[in-house]
Design an enzyme around this catalytic site. Sequence first.
Site, short mmCIF file in Angstrom:
data_model
loop_
_atom_site.label_atom_id
_atom_site.label_comp_id
_atom_site.label_asym_id
_atom_site.label_seq_id
_atom_site.Cartn_x
_atom_site.Cartn_y
_atom_site.Cartn_z
N ILE A 112 -1.94 -2.54 -3.10
CA ILE A 112 -3.39 -2.75 -3.28
C ILE A 112 -3.95 -3.60 -2.13
O ILE A 112 -4.97 -3.24 -1.51
CB ILE A 112 -3.68 -3.42 -4.64
CG1 ILE A 112 -3.24 -2.50 -5.78
CG2 ILE A 112 -5.16 -3.77 -4.76
CD1 ILE A 112 -3.32 -3.12 -7.17
N ASN B 23 5.11 -11.99 2.52
CA ASN B 23 6.50 -12.32 2.88
C ASN B 23 7.41 -11.10 2.88
O ASN B 23 8.62 -11.23 2.95
CB ASN B 23 7.06 -13.41 1.95
CG ASN B 23 7.28 -12.90 0.54
OD1 ASN B 23 6.80 -11.82 0.19
ND2 ASN B 23 7.99 -13.67 -0.27
N LEU B 24 6.81 -9.89 2.75
CA LEU B 24 7.58 -8.64 2.75
C LEU B 24 8.73 -8.70 1.75
O LEU B 24 9.86 -8.30 2.04
CB LEU B 24 8.09 -8.31 4.16
CG LEU B 24 7.03 -8.23 5.25
CD1 LEU B 24 7.65 -7.95 6.61
CD2 LEU B 24 5.98 -7.16 4.93
N GLN C 108 -3.75 -11.19 -3.59
CA GLN C 108 -3.01 -10.09 -4.23
C GLN C 108 -1.51 -10.39 -4.30
O GLN C 108 -0.78 -9.70 -5.01
CB GLN C 108 -3.19 -8.78 -3.43
CG GLN C 108 -4.63 -8.41 -3.15
CD GLN C 108 -5.42 -8.11 -4.40
OE1 GLN C 108 -5.02 -7.31 -5.23
NE2 GLN C 108 -6.56 -8.77 -4.56
N TYR D 293 5.38 -11.52 -17.14
CA TYR D 293 4.41 -11.16 -16.12
C TYR D 293 2.98 -11.39 -16.63
O TYR D 293 2.14 -12.01 -15.96
CB TYR D 293 4.60 -9.69 -15.71
CG TYR D 293 3.51 -9.15 -14.82
CD1 TYR D 293 3.41 -9.52 -13.49
CD2 TYR D 293 2.56 -8.24 -15.32
CE1 TYR D 293 2.40 -9.02 -12.68
CE2 TYR D 293 1.56 -7.74 -14.52
CZ TYR D 293 1.47 -8.14 -13.19
OH TYR D 293 0.47 -7.64 -12.40
N LYS E 224 -0.04 -13.95 -15.24
CA LYS E 224 -1.38 -13.51 -14.83
C LYS E 224 -2.47 -14.24 -15.63
O LYS E 224 -3.53 -14.58 -15.10
CB LYS E 224 -1.49 -11.99 -14.98
CG LYS E 224 -0.72 -11.23 -13.92
CD LYS E 224 -1.45 -11.32 -12.60
CE LYS E 224 -0.58 -11.09 -11.40
NZ LYS E 224 -1.31 -11.13 -10.14
N ARG F 191 11.94 0.95 -22.14
CA ARG F 191 12.50 -0.26 -21.53
C ARG F 191 11.44 -1.26 -21.07
O ARG F 191 11.78 -2.30 -20.56
CB ARG F 191 13.40 0.12 -20.37
CG ARG F 191 12.77 1.04 -19.35
CD ARG F 191 13.75 1.41 -18.26
NE ARG F 191 13.03 1.93 -17.12
CZ ARG F 191 13.59 2.25 -15.98
NH1 ARG F 191 14.87 2.09 -15.81
NH2 ARG F 191 12.87 2.73 -14.98
N GLU F 192 10.20 -0.98 -21.29
CA GLU F 192 9.18 -1.91 -20.82
C GLU F 192 8.76 -2.88 -21.92
O GLU F 192 8.80 -2.55 -23.10
CB GLU F 192 7.96 -1.13 -20.34
CG GLU F 192 8.25 -0.30 -19.12
CD GLU F 192 7.29 -0.54 -18.00
OE1 GLU F 192 6.11 -0.77 -18.29
OE2 GLU F 192 7.70 -0.50 -16.84
P1 NAD Z 1 2.82 -4.93 -4.36
O1 NAD Z 1 4.16 -5.44 -4.77
O2 NAD Z 1 2.73 -3.64 -3.64
O3 NAD Z 1 2.05 -6.02 -3.49
C1 NAD Z 1 2.28 -7.40 -3.62
C2 NAD Z 1 2.55 -7.94 -2.23
O4 NAD Z 1 2.76 -9.35 -2.35
C3 NAD Z 1 3.82 -7.36 -1.59
O5 NAD Z 1 3.55 -6.82 -0.31
C4 NAD Z 1 4.77 -8.55 -1.50
O6 NAD Z 1 5.61 -8.49 -0.34
C5 NAD Z 1 3.80 -9.71 -1.47
N1 NAD Z 1 4.41 -10.94 -1.97
C6 NAD Z 1 5.21 -11.09 -3.07
N2 NAD Z 1 5.59 -12.37 -3.18
C7 NAD Z 1 5.01 -13.04 -2.15
C8 NAD Z 1 5.03 -14.39 -1.73
N3 NAD Z 1 5.74 -15.30 -2.40
N4 NAD Z 1 4.33 -14.73 -0.63
C9 NAD Z 1 3.63 -13.80 0.08
N5 NAD Z 1 3.58 -12.50 -0.27
C10 NAD Z 1 4.25 -12.13 -1.38
O7 NAD Z 1 1.95 -4.87 -5.69
P2 NAD Z 1 0.51 -4.22 -5.94
O8 NAD Z 1 0.70 -3.12 -6.91
O9 NAD Z 1 -0.19 -3.98 -4.67
O10 NAD Z 1 -0.20 -5.42 -6.69
C11 NAD Z 1 -1.14 -6.29 -6.04
C12 NAD Z 1 -1.69 -7.28 -7.05
O11 NAD Z 1 -2.33 -6.58 -8.12
C13 NAD Z 1 -0.62 -8.15 -7.70
O12 NAD Z 1 -1.15 -9.43 -7.88
C14 NAD Z 1 -0.38 -7.48 -9.03
O13 NAD Z 1 0.10 -8.39 -9.98
C15 NAD Z 1 -1.78 -6.98 -9.36
N6 NAD Z 1 -1.83 -5.81 -10.27
C16 NAD Z 1 -1.33 -4.62 -9.85
C17 NAD Z 1 -1.42 -3.54 -10.71
C18 NAD Z 1 -0.91 -2.16 -10.32
O14 NAD Z 1 -0.97 -1.27 -11.16
N7 NAD Z 1 -0.44 -1.94 -9.10
C19 NAD Z 1 -2.01 -3.67 -11.99
C20 NAD Z 1 -2.48 -4.92 -12.36
C21 NAD Z 1 -2.42 -5.98 -11.48
#
Ligand code: NAD
Length: 328
Positions: free
Chosen positions: A12, A32-33, A86, A154, A158, A277-278
């Site tokens: 996102i 931090n990848l 994010q 989780y 949040k 499993r969720e």
């Molecule tokens: P994602 O895992 O693709 O992106 C998260 C990014 O954060 C990753 O690139 C990861 O490397 C980075 N990251 C993780 N820990 C870190 C740290 N300690 N320092 C710096 N970077 C860090 O996930 P996403 O699906 O893009 O989700 C983005 C946000 O949206 C998250 O906060 C997630 O909780 C929230 N969210 C996502 C969804 C969904 O369906 N994808 C739904 C609800 C909420």
Amino acid sequence: MHVLVTGGAGFIGGHLAAAFLRDGHDVTVLDNLEPFYAEGIKRHTIDVHREAARDCDVAYRFVEGDVRDESTVTDLVADADVVVHQAAQAGVRESVDNPRKVTDINVDGTVNLLQAATEAGVDRVILASSSSVYGKPRSLPYDESHPTEPVSPYGVTKLTQEHMARVYTELHGLPTVCLRYFTVYGPRMRPNMAISNFVSRCVNGEPPVIYGDGQQTRDFTYVDDVVDANRTLLTSDAADGEVLNIGSSDTISIQELAETVRDQLAPDLEIVYESAREADAEHTHASVSKARERIDYEPSRTITEGVGEFIEWYQANREWYEPLVRSS
Ligand code: NAD
């Protein structure tokens, strides 16, 4: 405007950073990848950003670093007008397996950021929250006043993040907005999610696997809609101090979703069922009236339309994306 996108190499955050660059903003990405899934997907996203920055003649900086690192965060936030947060350890299942890690990143990382944002006096912090904060729904669809009783670590992180944002707004006057995303999908999506999983299996002639009976229903949100909401909020104070549901308001059962993908790609395949499993709610369904009213939010696609678009994108990008999806 200079926007700091944490987690901007992720799914996102990657779309948000690209859109902000195309809108003419300077963008810094802090990520931090985290090796939760294939790093190659994130590297591809960073390349997309560099290209967008070149095309639009704006500044782009990628910083490989951790949101929990106080000095990095303080330095980067000091240069930002708006922070779009994010970065997180996403994934309900991961949080059941690794609750300490998830709490550390999602709660401590957020506090670090809010503290730095307060000290720097940024215009606004927009935070990614989740439908997971609600837990078991008492009625469907639900709006933001629905009780919050998360059923996974989780979801708890949040919800804690939301409360922290509210407290920083109340104590320090820091403008914050929390967006409760409902399962987001689209190009470059995380590999460990139902839609990318079903598509990648069916394209390869393998049956889609459903965990549980498939009767769980989900509100799936196309990533462009999440981008639109964030884009509006960069320059609008219409939702400061608030939480907003960001969903499609359209739901589908996991079984219907698997059938939709299967019917488009490999109609002869039989769906396989494995044990659930969720630790997540059986059903999600967003009321988006508040987002409509505050920021003119309007979901752009039905799930069937969005899944069709994702399949097209998958096929066009199969060569680089599929090996990464399947290795995750
Ligand atoms: P994602 O895992 O693709 O992106 C998260 C990014 O954060 C990753 O690139 C990861 O490397 C980075 N990251 C993780 N820990 C870190 C740290 N300690 N320092 C710096 N970077 C860090 O996930 P996403 O699906 O893009 O989700 C983005 C946000 O949206 C998250 O906060 C997630 O909780 C929230 N969210 C996502 C969804 C969904 O369906 N994808 C739904 C609800 C909420």
